[in-house]
Motif scaffolding. Sequence first.
Motif, PDB file in Angstrom:
ATOM      1  N   GLN A 176       4.409  -6.386  -4.690  1.00 49.11           N
ATOM      2  CA  GLN A 176       3.846  -7.505  -3.947  1.00 49.11           C
ATOM      3  C   GLN A 176       4.583  -8.807  -4.261  1.00 49.11           C
ATOM      4  OE1 GLN A 176      -0.336  -7.591  -4.806  1.00 49.11           O
ATOM      5  NE2 GLN A 176      -0.700  -5.575  -3.902  1.00 49.11           N
ATOM      6  N   ASP A 227      -0.363   0.872  -3.521  1.00 52.61           N
ATOM      7  CA  ASP A 227      -0.854  -0.188  -2.654  1.00 52.61           C
ATOM      8  C   ASP A 227      -1.387   0.500  -1.392  1.00 52.61           C
ATOM      9  OD1 ASP A 227      -1.334  -2.258  -0.955  1.00 52.61           O
ATOM     10  OD2 ASP A 227       0.636  -3.197  -1.143  1.00 52.61           O
ATOM     11  N   PRO A 228      -2.706   0.525  -1.185  1.00 49.97           N
ATOM     12  CA  PRO A 228      -3.269   1.267  -0.045  1.00 49.97           C
ATOM     13  C   PRO A 228      -2.710   0.833   1.302  1.00 49.97           C
ATOM     14  CG  PRO A 228      -4.998   0.628  -1.582  1.00 49.97           C
ATOM     15  CD  PRO A 228      -3.751  -0.084  -2.015  1.00 49.97           C
ATOM     16  N   GLU A 229      -2.302  -0.435   1.423  1.00 44.07           N
ATOM     17  CA  GLU A 229      -1.775  -0.901   2.702  1.00 44.07           C
ATOM     18  C   GLU A 229      -0.425  -0.276   3.021  1.00 44.07           C
ATOM     19  OE1 GLU A 229      -1.699  -5.107   2.778  1.00 44.07           O
ATOM     20  OE2 GLU A 229      -3.887  -5.349   2.652  1.00 44.07           O
ATOM     21  N   ARG A 230       0.303   0.125   1.999  1.00 43.39           N
ATOM     22  CA  ARG A 230       1.632   0.706   2.208  1.00 43.39           C
ATOM     23  C   ARG A 230       1.659   2.207   1.956  1.00 43.39           C
ATOM     24  NH1 ARG A 230       5.628  -3.113   2.533  1.00 43.39           N
ATOM     25  NH2 ARG A 230       4.994  -5.259   2.125  1.00 43.39           N
ATOM     26  N   PRO A 245      -0.690   5.239   2.865  1.00 39.76           N
ATOM     27  CA  PRO A 245      -1.916   5.728   3.519  1.00 39.76           C
ATOM     28  C   PRO A 245      -2.642   6.801   2.715  1.00 39.76           C
ATOM     29  CG  PRO A 245      -0.099   5.577   5.094  1.00 39.76           C
ATOM     30  CD  PRO A 245       0.491   5.347   3.739  1.00 39.76           C
ATOM     31  N   ALA A 277      -5.498   5.458   0.595  1.00 44.29           N
ATOM     32  CA  ALA A 277      -6.502   4.625   1.238  1.00 44.29           C
ATOM     33  C   ALA A 277      -7.918   4.975   0.808  1.00 44.29           C
ATOM     34  CB  ALA A 277      -6.378   4.733   2.756  1.00 44.29           C
TER      35      ALA A 277
END
Length: 280
Positions: A129, A42-45, A47, A50
């Motif tokens: 998620q 998960d790119p939000e969690r 880095p 990203a």
Amino acid sequence: MANQPQQLTLPPPRTYTRTDFTALRAFVQRLPAATIARLYYDPERSPHAASADAMERFLGTMRDDLVHLALLHGSSVLADHLRASIKQHGSAKLTAMTLRMVEQASTLAAAVPLVTHPVHLWFRPLIAQRLNGEGIGTLGALVDYCNARGGSWWRSVPRIGALRARTLVAWLRRHEATLGAKVAADVDTTSLVPASASEGKGDERVIVIGGDPSEPRLAPFEHLVVPAALSGATGVNRAANFAFVRAEHDLAAVHAYLHRYRDRPTTLRACFRWGGAARR
């Protein structure tokens, strides 16, 4: 004046999760870094996922870390092979086979699950998620959630079915020693048995409601099973493909709704009182 010896402080060893090892295997098999980031992180969690460049740098660093540990702790044959590869290519070129050997020799790099770890470190992004959506942010919170709600805990988590729930619970139980938290023995994912499958087979755990109105049978709510013809499994309001809640019939949907209030006994009692008044 003579130089005084200095105390060298080394940084803690870098650790990697199961997801990281899975991603590295895909990287060694030439899967594009952008695809790896999309499939496993998960790119939000995370880095390092990203961008494709950040993902490739992370996996390259991980590969070099594992190779370094393998040079220190692996067999002489493996070490010679890795040194020759580094000399020829500038960094070790691994195949699926040599990566397995490197992983075995570098077990010091493998992280162990802790109750404080966020769920996204150990589970795929979609699962993480869905758990986060119910306020389950850490492995310890997941254990508490399961223990508080029992065997049907997964019904109140959108799109977490019985099979995936069984896998998650089994994984938690395998790592009880490092987590320091135990999943209760009564947390299982045995679904309610359909009425047609339980009648006449001597299953004392399930009591079927229905049948001859002159001989009503009562049971605790957790043990209710509705006859197939009355279950609503084939009702017009049943989404077959993209159901928000994984409920095969109306009773399962009621379970899913009530589990959201399992830790609010006053609300639960009000629900049951309302249901009783409606029946009367």
